[in-house]
Scaffold this motif. Sequence first.
Motif, PDB file in Angstrom:
ATOM      1  N   PHE A  61      63.121  43.830  46.248  1.00  0.00           N
ATOM      2  CA  PHE A  61      62.991  42.382  46.471  1.00  0.00           C
ATOM      3  C   PHE A  61      63.375  42.067  48.119  1.00  0.00           C
ATOM      4  O   PHE A  61      64.360  42.632  48.473  1.00  0.00           O
ATOM      5  CB  PHE A  61      63.817  41.460  45.575  1.00  0.00           C
ATOM      6  N   GLN A  62      62.846  41.100  48.922  1.00  0.00           N
ATOM      7  CA  GLN A  62      63.067  40.774  50.093  1.00  0.00           C
ATOM      8  C   GLN A  62      64.558  40.494  50.345  1.00  0.00           C
ATOM      9  O   GLN A  62      65.135  40.810  51.360  1.00  0.00           O
ATOM     10  CB  GLN A  62      62.278  39.781  50.711  1.00  0.00           C
ATOM     11  N   MET A  63      65.096  39.279  49.383  1.00  0.00           N
ATOM     12  CA  MET A  63      66.378  38.990  49.622  1.00  0.00           C
ATOM     13  C   MET A  63      67.473  40.008  49.370  1.00  0.00           C
ATOM     14  O   MET A  63      68.518  39.979  49.881  1.00  0.00           O
ATOM     15  CB  MET A  63      66.487  37.669  48.453  1.00  0.00           C
ATOM     16  N   VAL A  64      67.262  41.094  48.327  1.00  0.00           N
ATOM     17  CA  VAL A  64      67.913  42.180  48.263  1.00  0.00           C
ATOM     18  C   VAL A  64      68.240  42.938  49.207  1.00  0.00           C
ATOM     19  O   VAL A  64      69.276  43.313  49.964  1.00  0.00           O
ATOM     20  CB  VAL A  64      67.832  42.770  46.887  1.00  0.00           C
ATOM     21  N   GLN A  65      66.873  43.175  50.004  1.00  0.00           N
ATOM     22  CA  GLN A  65      66.966  44.035  51.045  1.00  0.00           C
ATOM     23  C   GLN A  65      67.770  43.458  52.373  1.00  0.00           C
ATOM     24  O   GLN A  65      68.372  44.229  53.061  1.00  0.00           O
ATOM     25  CB  GLN A  65      65.494  44.520  51.308  1.00  0.00           C
ATOM     26  N   ASP A  66      67.512  42.036  52.304  1.00  0.00           N
ATOM     27  CA  ASP A  66      68.245  41.463  53.540  1.00  0.00           C
ATOM     28  C   ASP A  66      69.780  41.474  53.394  1.00  0.00           C
ATOM     29  O   ASP A  66      70.208  41.856  54.320  1.00  0.00           O
ATOM     30  CB  ASP A  66      67.791  39.974  53.390  1.00  0.00           C
ATOM     31  N   LEU A  67      70.320  41.352  52.200  1.00  0.00           N
ATOM     32  CA  LEU A  67      71.808  41.562  51.979  1.00  0.00           C
ATOM     33  C   LEU A  67      72.155  43.027  52.318  1.00  0.00           C
ATOM     34  O   LEU A  67      73.130  43.599  52.927  1.00  0.00           O
ATOM     35  CB  LEU A  67      71.833  41.231  50.640  1.00  0.00           C
ATOM     36  N   LEU A  68      71.288  44.033  51.958  1.00  0.00           N
ATOM     37  CA  LEU A  68      71.573  45.442  52.039  1.00  0.00           C
ATOM     38  C   LEU A  68      71.588  45.627  53.648  1.00  0.00           C
ATOM     39  O   LEU A  68      72.296  46.609  54.035  1.00  0.00           O
ATOM     40  CB  LEU A  68      70.705  46.353  51.268  1.00  0.00           C
ATOM     41  N   ALA A  69      70.638  45.181  54.388  1.00  0.00           N
ATOM     42  CA  ALA A  69      70.609  45.456  55.693  1.00  0.00           C
ATOM     43  C   ALA A  69      71.816  44.916  56.533  1.00  0.00           C
ATOM     44  O   ALA A  69      72.301  45.319  57.420  1.00  0.00           O
ATOM     45  CB  ALA A  69      69.355  44.840  56.249  1.00  0.00           C
ATOM     46  N   LYS A  70      72.114  43.781  56.152  1.00  0.00           N
ATOM     47  CA  LYS A  70      73.400  43.044  56.622  1.00  0.00           C
ATOM     48  C   LYS A  70      74.682  43.912  56.282  1.00  0.00           C
ATOM     49  O   LYS A  70      75.750  44.335  57.147  1.00  0.00           O
ATOM     50  CB  LYS A  70      73.549  41.571  56.291  1.00  0.00           C
ATOM     51  N   MET A  71      74.419  44.356  55.137  1.00  0.00           N
ATOM     52  CA  MET A  71      75.659  45.373  54.637  1.00  0.00           C
ATOM     53  C   MET A  71      76.192  46.405  55.700  1.00  0.00           C
ATOM     54  O   MET A  71      76.735  46.893  56.260  1.00  0.00           O
ATOM     55  CB  MET A  71      75.806  45.631  53.019  1.00  0.00           C
ATOM     56  N   ILE A  72      74.725  47.464  55.820  1.00  0.00           N
ATOM     57  CA  ILE A  72      74.872  48.519  56.507  1.00  0.00           C
ATOM     58  C   ILE A  72      75.020  48.222  58.123  1.00  0.00           C
ATOM     59  O   ILE A  72      75.611  49.075  58.632  1.00  0.00           O
ATOM     60  CB  ILE A  72      73.492  49.460  56.371  1.00  0.00           C
ATOM     61  N   SER A  73      74.825  47.004  58.345  1.00  0.00           N
ATOM     62  CA  SER A  73      75.109  46.731  59.864  1.00  0.00           C
ATOM     63  C   SER A  73      76.201  46.255  59.885  1.00  0.00           C
ATOM     64  O   SER A  73      77.008  46.659  60.972  1.00  0.00           O
ATOM     65  CB  SER A  73      74.053  45.327  60.275  1.00  0.00           C
ATOM     66  N   ASN A  74      77.071  45.698  59.248  1.00  0.00           N
ATOM     67  CA  ASN A  74      78.613  45.534  58.968  1.00  0.00           C
ATOM     68  C   ASN A  74      79.127  46.727  59.288  1.00  0.00           C
ATOM     69  O   ASN A  74      80.138  47.061  59.854  1.00  0.00           O
ATOM     70  CB  ASN A  74      78.853  44.675  57.851  1.00  0.00           C
ATOM     71  N   ILE A  75      78.827  47.689  58.185  1.00  0.00           N
ATOM     72  CA  ILE A  75      79.724  49.089  58.031  1.00  0.00           C
ATOM     73  C   ILE A  75      79.350  49.940  59.371  1.00  0.00           C
ATOM     74  O   ILE A  75      80.438  50.367  60.082  1.00  0.00           O
ATOM     75  CB  ILE A  75      78.837  49.971  56.957  1.00  0.00           C
ATOM     76  N   THR A  76      78.030  49.834  60.107  1.00  0.00           N
ATOM     77  CA  THR A  76      77.937  50.625  61.349  1.00  0.00           C
ATOM     78  C   THR A  76      78.621  50.048  62.424  1.00  0.00           C
ATOM     79  O   THR A  76      79.272  50.701  63.137  1.00  0.00           O
ATOM     80  CB  THR A  76      76.362  50.538  61.481  1.00  0.00           C
ATOM     81  N   ALA A  77      78.701  48.706  62.492  1.00  0.00           N
ATOM     82  CA  ALA A  77      79.638  48.089  63.637  1.00  0.00           C
ATOM     83  C   ALA A  77      81.037  48.415  63.494  1.00  0.00           C
ATOM     84  O   ALA A  77      81.507  48.958  64.341  1.00  0.00           O
ATOM     85  CB  ALA A  77      79.306  46.572  63.472  1.00  0.00           C
ATOM     86  N   CYS A  78      81.498  48.700  62.384  1.00  0.00           N
ATOM     87  CA  CYS A  78      82.848  49.032  62.118  1.00  0.00           C
ATOM     88  C   CYS A  78      83.357  50.484  62.328  1.00  0.00           C
ATOM     89  O   CYS A  78      84.098  50.776  62.929  1.00  0.00           O
ATOM     90  CB  CYS A  78      83.487  48.554  60.700  1.00  0.00           C
ATOM     91  N   GLN A  79      82.368  51.269  61.773  1.00  0.00           N
ATOM     92  CA  GLN A  79      82.462  52.635  62.160  1.00  0.00           C
ATOM     93  C   GLN A  79      82.409  52.996  63.551  1.00  0.00           C
ATOM     94  O   GLN A  79      83.394  53.589  64.256  1.00  0.00           O
ATOM     95  CB  GLN A  79      81.373  53.404  61.548  1.00  0.00           C
ATOM     96  N   CYS A  80      81.544  52.370  64.533  1.00  0.00           N
ATOM     97  CA  CYS A  80      81.381  52.517  65.883  1.00  0.00           C
ATOM     98  C   CYS A  80      82.822  52.181  66.550  1.00  0.00           C
ATOM     99  O   CYS A  80      83.321  52.725  67.440  1.00  0.00           O
ATOM    100  CB  CYS A  80      80.125  51.732  66.474  1.00  0.00           C
ATOM    101  N   LEU A  81      83.176  51.037  66.194  1.00  0.00           N
ATOM    102  CA  LEU A  81      84.418  50.438  66.459  1.00  0.00           C
ATOM    103  C   LEU A  81      85.837  51.270  66.493  1.00  0.00           C
ATOM    104  O   LEU A  81      86.347  51.723  67.509  1.00  0.00           O
ATOM    105  CB  LEU A  81      85.037  48.988  66.006  1.00  0.00           C
TER     106      LEU A  81
END
Length: 404
Positions: free
Chosen positions: A298-318
């Motif tokens: 579902f598009q709305m679920v994929q939108d949430l998952l994409a935002k989650m992995i983006s948050n995680i990746t930003a934190c990992q890089c920091l």
Amino acid sequence: MASEGKEIRQHKPLPAPNSDFYDVTSTLSADEQEILRGVREFLESKVAPIIGKYWLEDAFPFELLPGFKELNIGGLAIKGYGGRGKSLALMGFIQMELARIDPSIATFFGVHAGLAMGSIYLGGSEEQKQKWLPPMISLEKVGCFGLTEPLVGSGTSAGMTTTAKREGDTWILNGEKKWIGNAPWCDISIIWARDVDDNQVKGFIVENKTTPGFSVEKITDKMALKVVQNGHITLKDCRVPEANRLQRDVSFRDTARVLRVTRYAVAWMSTGCQMGAYEHALKYAQQRLQFGKPIASFQMVQDLLAKMISNITACQCLVTRMAQLYEEGKLTDPHASVAKAFCTSKCRETVAWAREICGGNGISVEYGVGRFFADAEAFYTYEGTYQMQNLIIGKAITGLSAFV
């Protein structure tokens, strides 16, 4: 042909959840990656299958301690005294890995290896380090860190009420400490108290089981980090020898040196908390069927998952860059505060989306996400609140203090 192609796509294996989207683990050396893999295997095979039960029971899994001893990660970043002298980056990755499986286990380890051992490593005399660090590194003795008080949290530096009075070669400690992880069962406590003679904060190694006047009551009404055993410590005319005063700590500035490293650690742990919630939510979304297909489509679920992995990746890089600054001797309190504030706030956001994806099942321990959702609240507050971190950052970037 089109229908055949569609049929093939339906049977194509779905990718396994992987929260290291930018492959930040590859920044470690081959030797360090091997150590990290060993920790992951232990956590996934021994901790993950039982931790939900202990979370529900508000109990600590003491049966896991022998396994932790065998991992030999107690003094991973400590040079000498039985430590392995590895990089603080590896220590961060391991704390992230611990929190990916269970934030409480990461907190137990962080309190012992970061706060308690860190206090002795940074503030103890050579004699004290020789005496205490080897058994703590091997987990023969476990420690806690007594700073927060029932009536004083953020204002501890100026408002600490626990007192220390010297009488010859003995110090008399009086006061209370609250929310102290590991306190109900550990062997030693690092207690911070204000010297009534010079008004400076000093640190003391208190041997819990043999010091008269030292008592601990387990805190039982928690909604987060339920596996960690938190205690309310009462000190009533506790007599501690001068030999147990941290000899290199003479003011709260010395306490702050320990907090800088632990805020570093909390940034890593809150990143791991997000990773665990994300992986549980993604697996759930791939398997959960609604309207005849996985909700991960579902598009709305994929939108949430994409935002989650983006948050995680930003934190990992920091946090990876923060580790580099530490190794270069450039890590400052404001650097650590940026990481602690950013990663814990993003953790809150990410775990909330994970719970949302799981719907009603998101509040059940059975599906994993609920633990991370609750535990994220503790990360957001402990080792300095979000607002206090921002005031530290604000002072650094403006040159003006907003503290009252």
